[in-house]
Write an enzyme that holds these catalytic residues in place. Structure first.
Site, PDB file in Angstrom:
ATOM      1  N   HIS A  34       1.021  -0.945   0.107  1.00 38.45           N
ATOM      2  CA  HIS A  34      -0.081   0.074   0.001  1.00 38.45           C
ATOM      3  C   HIS A  34       0.877   1.483   0.060  1.00 38.45           C
ATOM      4  CE1 HIS A  34       1.167   0.268   4.302  1.00 38.45           C
ATOM      5  NE2 HIS A  34       0.564  -0.931   4.495  1.00 38.45           N
ATOM      6  N   HIS A  37       4.153   1.383   2.181  1.00 40.52           N
ATOM      7  CA  HIS A  37       5.285   0.706   1.687  1.00 40.52           C
ATOM      8  C   HIS A  37       6.047   1.683   0.347  1.00 40.52           C
ATOM      9  CE1 HIS A  37       2.595  -2.667   3.040  1.00 40.52           C
ATOM     10  NE2 HIS A  37       3.665  -2.737   3.787  1.00 40.52           N
ATOM     11  N   LYS A 184      -2.290   3.218   7.311  1.00 36.66           N
ATOM     12  CA  LYS A 184      -2.537   2.384   6.572  1.00 36.66           C
ATOM     13  C   LYS A 184      -1.775   1.283   6.833  1.00 36.66           C
ATOM     14  CE  LYS A 184      -3.383   5.274   2.580  1.00 36.66           C
ATOM     15  NZ  LYS A 184      -3.771   5.183   0.803  1.00 36.66           N
ATOM     16  N   SER A 185      -2.508   0.242   6.726  1.00 37.20           N
ATOM     17  CA  SER A 185      -1.782  -1.330   7.049  1.00 37.20           C
ATOM     18  C   SER A 185      -2.411  -2.205   6.290  1.00 37.20           C
ATOM     19  CB  SER A 185      -2.256  -1.444   8.411  1.00 37.20           C
ATOM     20  OG  SER A 185      -1.891  -3.070   9.051  1.00 37.20           O
ATOM     21  N   ARG A 187      -3.118  -5.093   7.360  1.00 33.27           N
ATOM     22  CA  ARG A 187      -4.228  -5.823   8.309  1.00 33.27           C
ATOM     23  C   ARG A 187      -5.560  -4.958   8.321  1.00 33.27           C
ATOM     24  NH1 ARG A 187       0.805  -7.176  11.448  1.00 33.27           N
ATOM     25  NH2 ARG A 187       0.958  -9.485  11.625  1.00 33.27           N
TER      26      ARG A 187
END
Ligand code: AMP
Length: 290
Positions: A34, A37, A184-185, A187
């Site tokens: 995302h 990264h 943002k993750s 998960r």
């Protein structure tokens, strides 16, 4: 972009770059990429000749009851995104390739670990140190990029680089957020619709703590209480921790008069989310580490 899956192949490619005196930027990820990264990859691209990114869901850093098996994966989309950002080498080994036999050597961290996620996830940071050490040896980066979303990880890798004399510059970059403030993750896909709405209260709570600091409050407990109250009121999940510690040493402070981390973790039904703010002694956000 070269997609590489074996240790032999990555060694050869890196050897070639080193022979040409290339500066290598490195971004380690567990995939399901995302903007968090991609920010690291873009910075690495700007500041180095070559960028190597890895995608590896590292079994060693997951506890027995954690989400290793169901951690979200999408190799095809990740490969496309990495290519678009301009990654030169994408290293995607299997677990068997990285750990052909049980490790004989075990890495162990002694400080910066009995707090925050280190306390809730026993062994997690030992697993992180093991895989990061292996990746550093294989990729030999000039600079390594990590997200401050995982600020304890940055503090731990900082210690790794210092203690073991890795000739690597560590760069920590700020947390990338959704429009409403949720960090943002990968998960976040585990959240139900209701939980997704509630999850914004992690960042809201931390912001409330930051405001208190900005208004002159220096007592860590009052700031922690404010964050806790804001989160508790708005979630169905359970708070794992709200902590305020010195950064990067991650020690208790009696008064906020140095850079600190204000951090929280919350258990939702299928996800444990984390968030933090790194703040200087005046309460201003620290946006780059090193
Ligand atoms: P992960 O794939 O979750 O292991 O993350 C790989 C790298 O991306 C780590 O250095 C993370 O700290 C970083 N990262 C993950 N999410 C974010 C985010 N929202 N903002 C900034 N960095 C992030």
């Amino acid at each position: 972009m070269k997609v590489i899956r074996t240790i032999d192949a990555i060694k050869k490619v890196i050897q070639d770059y080193k022979a040409q005196n290339k500066q290598i930027g490195f971004v380690a990820t567990m995939g399901f990429l995302h903007d968090g990264h991609l920010q690291l990859m873009r910075a690495a691209k700007q500041e180095n000749d070559i960028v190597v990114a890895s995608i590896f869901v590292n079994p060693l850093q997951f506890g027995p009851n954690e989400d290793f098996e169901k951690y979200p994966r999408n190799e095809q989309k990740d490969t496309q995104l990495a290519e678009e950002v301009g990654i030169d080498v994408l290293f995607m080994p299997t677990a068997e390739e990285m750990y052909p036999q049980p490790m004989i050597i075990q890495m162990g961290i002694t400080r910066r670990v009995d707090v925050l996620c280190g306390r809730s996830r026993p062994g997690h940071f030992d697993g992180v140190l093991t895989v990061v050490t292996k990746l550093f040896h294989l990729i030999q980066p000039t600079k390594a990029y990590f997200g401050l979303k995982d600020a304890q990880q940055v503090a731990v890798i900082d210690a790794l680089i210092q203690d073991l004399n890795f000739p690597i510059a560590l760069v920590g970059l700020p947390t990338v957020r959704e429009a409403d403030g949720l960090a943002k993750s990968s998960r976040n896909v585990y959240l139900s619709e209701t939980e997704r709405k509630e999850a914004v209260s992690l960042s809201k709570g931390l912001q409330a703590g930051k405001q208190l600091l900005l208004s002159g409050e220096r007592d860590p407990q009052r700031i922690i209480d404010e964050v806790t109250k804001t989160i508790e009121l708005n979630i169905s999940g359970r708070i794992d921790y709200v902590e305020l510690l010195s950064y990067p040493s991650l020690e208790q402070v009696t008064s906020v008069d140095q850079p600190i981390i204000l951090a929280t973790a919350v258990f939702f039904e299928h996800a444990r989310l984390i968030d933090n703010l790194l703040l200087d002694e005046n309460g201003s956000l620290i946006t780059r580490y090193n």
